[in-house]
Design a protein around this motif. Structure first.
Motif, PDB file in Angstrom:
ATOM      1  N   ILE A  71      68.951  52.469   0.351  1.00 20.97           N
ATOM      2  CA  ILE A  71      68.045  51.708   1.212  1.00 20.97           C
ATOM      3  C   ILE A  71      67.156  50.732   0.437  1.00 20.97           C
ATOM      4  O   ILE A  71      66.297  50.078   1.028  1.00 20.97           O
ATOM      5  CB  ILE A  71      67.173  52.651   2.073  1.00 20.97           C
ATOM      6  N   HIS A  72      67.383  50.637  -0.856  1.00 21.69           N
ATOM      7  CA  HIS A  72      66.575  49.712  -1.667  1.00 21.69           C
ATOM      8  C   HIS A  72      66.854  48.272  -1.229  1.00 21.69           C
ATOM      9  O   HIS A  72      68.016  47.882  -1.035  1.00 21.69           O
ATOM     10  CB  HIS A  72      66.900  49.888  -3.148  1.00 21.69           C
ATOM     11  N   PRO A  73      65.818  47.442  -1.059  1.00 22.68           N
ATOM     12  CA  PRO A  73      66.004  46.068  -0.571  1.00 22.68           C
ATOM     13  C   PRO A  73      66.981  45.226  -1.403  1.00 22.68           C
ATOM     14  O   PRO A  73      67.763  44.461  -0.834  1.00 22.68           O
ATOM     15  CB  PRO A  73      64.595  45.473  -0.625  1.00 22.68           C
ATOM     16  N   GLU A  74      66.965  45.369  -2.714  1.00 20.96           N
ATOM     17  CA  GLU A  74      67.890  44.590  -3.551  1.00 20.96           C
ATOM     18  C   GLU A  74      69.332  45.037  -3.331  1.00 20.96           C
ATOM     19  O   GLU A  74      70.246  44.217  -3.294  1.00 20.96           O
ATOM     20  CB  GLU A  74      67.504  44.691  -5.035  1.00 20.96           C
ATOM     21  N   HIS A  75      69.532  46.333  -3.171  1.00 26.76           N
ATOM     22  CA  HIS A  75      70.870  46.846  -2.885  1.00 26.76           C
ATOM     23  C   HIS A  75      71.348  46.357  -1.519  1.00 26.76           C
ATOM     24  O   HIS A  75      72.505  45.944  -1.357  1.00 26.76           O
ATOM     25  CB  HIS A  75      70.879  48.377  -2.940  1.00 26.76           C
ATOM     26  N   LEU A  76      70.462  46.381  -0.537  1.00 27.47           N
ATOM     27  CA  LEU A  76      70.838  45.947   0.813  1.00 27.47           C
ATOM     28  C   LEU A  76      71.248  44.475   0.842  1.00 27.47           C
ATOM     29  O   LEU A  76      72.156  44.095   1.602  1.00 27.47           O
ATOM     30  CB  LEU A  76      69.707  46.219   1.794  1.00 27.47           C
ATOM     31  N   LYS A  77      70.632  43.637   0.009  1.00 30.43           N
ATOM     32  CA  LYS A  77      71.034  42.224  -0.082  1.00 30.43           C
ATOM     33  C   LYS A  77      72.462  42.111  -0.597  1.00 30.43           C
ATOM     34  O   LYS A  77      73.253  41.307  -0.093  1.00 30.43           O
ATOM     35  CB  LYS A  77      70.101  41.455  -1.021  1.00 30.43           C
ATOM     36  N   VAL A  78      72.796  42.914  -1.595  1.00 27.51           N
ATOM     37  CA  VAL A  78      74.149  42.894  -2.155  1.00 27.51           C
ATOM     38  C   VAL A  78      75.143  43.419  -1.125  1.00 27.51           C
ATOM     39  O   VAL A  78      76.225  42.847  -0.948  1.00 27.51           O
ATOM     40  CB  VAL A  78      74.213  43.699  -3.471  1.00 27.51           C
ATOM     41  N   VAL A  79      74.781  44.474  -0.437  1.00 25.79           N
ATOM     42  CA  VAL A  79      75.651  45.043   0.603  1.00 25.79           C
ATOM     43  C   VAL A  79      75.952  44.009   1.683  1.00 25.79           C
ATOM     44  O   VAL A  79      77.106  43.877   2.129  1.00 25.79           O
ATOM     45  CB  VAL A  79      75.016  46.317   1.222  1.00 25.79           C
ATOM     46  N   GLU A  80      74.957  43.270   2.092  1.00 26.71           N
ATOM     47  CA  GLU A  80      75.146  42.240   3.124  1.00 26.71           C
ATOM     48  C   GLU A  80      76.193  41.214   2.672  1.00 26.71           C
ATOM     49  O   GLU A  80      77.084  40.843   3.436  1.00 26.71           O
ATOM     50  CB  GLU A  80      73.820  41.555   3.419  1.00 26.71           C
ATOM     51  N   PHE A  81      76.069  40.756   1.423  1.00 26.55           N
ATOM     52  CA  PHE A  81      77.055  39.799   0.901  1.00 26.55           C
ATOM     53  C   PHE A  81      78.446  40.444   0.837  1.00 26.55           C
ATOM     54  O   PHE A  81      79.429  39.847   1.280  1.00 26.55           O
ATOM     55  CB  PHE A  81      76.644  39.307  -0.490  1.00 26.55           C
ATOM     56  N   ILE A  82      78.527  41.654   0.296  1.00 29.93           N
ATOM     57  CA  ILE A  82      79.822  42.319   0.147  1.00 29.93           C
ATOM     58  C   ILE A  82      80.507  42.490   1.503  1.00 29.93           C
ATOM     59  O   ILE A  82      81.712  42.253   1.634  1.00 29.93           O
ATOM     60  CB  ILE A  82      79.661  43.668  -0.572  1.00 29.93           C
ATOM     61  N   LYS A  83      79.768  42.888   2.507  1.00 32.32           N
ATOM     62  CA  LYS A  83      80.363  43.069   3.839  1.00 32.32           C
ATOM     63  C   LYS A  83      80.945  41.764   4.378  1.00 32.32           C
ATOM     64  O   LYS A  83      81.919  41.782   5.135  1.00 32.32           O
ATOM     65  CB  LYS A  83      79.333  43.630   4.816  1.00 32.32           C
TER      66      LYS A  83
END
Length: 96
Positions: A71-83
């Motif tokens: 749930i870390h904001p930096e991880h969520l940014k990467v997840v959004e791009f990957i998806k």
């Protein structure tokens, strides 16, 4: 120690560039997510129907640290791009 492994299969459009960008973004998480103990990101070179394009192997001290990473904001940014650039992913988490 907790091990978190994810494999990604990318969409055909801009595949090479998206794999490179994903690796760069994932690698940057080591410096920005405190609970992430280590991460190794590998780009596949095997040509096979069952092969995925990129995998990550990351480690955490505890399951709670993995949960905080998720749930870390930096991880969520990467997840959004990957998806937006992948067609499929698989995950496995285990205690080492």
């Amino acid at each position: 120690m907790i091990v978190h492994i994810v494999m990604f299969r990318f969409k055909d459009e801009n595949k090479g560039a998206n794999i490179k960008e994903t690796k760069k973004r994932l690698d940057s998480l080591v410096d920005s997510v405190p609970t992430l103990k280590s991460m190794e990101v590998g780009v596949n070179f095997t040509v096979a129907d069952r092969a995925f394009d990129l995998s990550l192997y990351s480690t955490f001290d505890t399951k709670e640290d993995l949960d905080a990473y998720a749930i870390h904001p930096e991880h969520l940014k990467v997840v959004e791009f990957i998806k937006s650039v992948t067609a499929e992913s698989k995950v496995v988490d285990y205690i080492l």
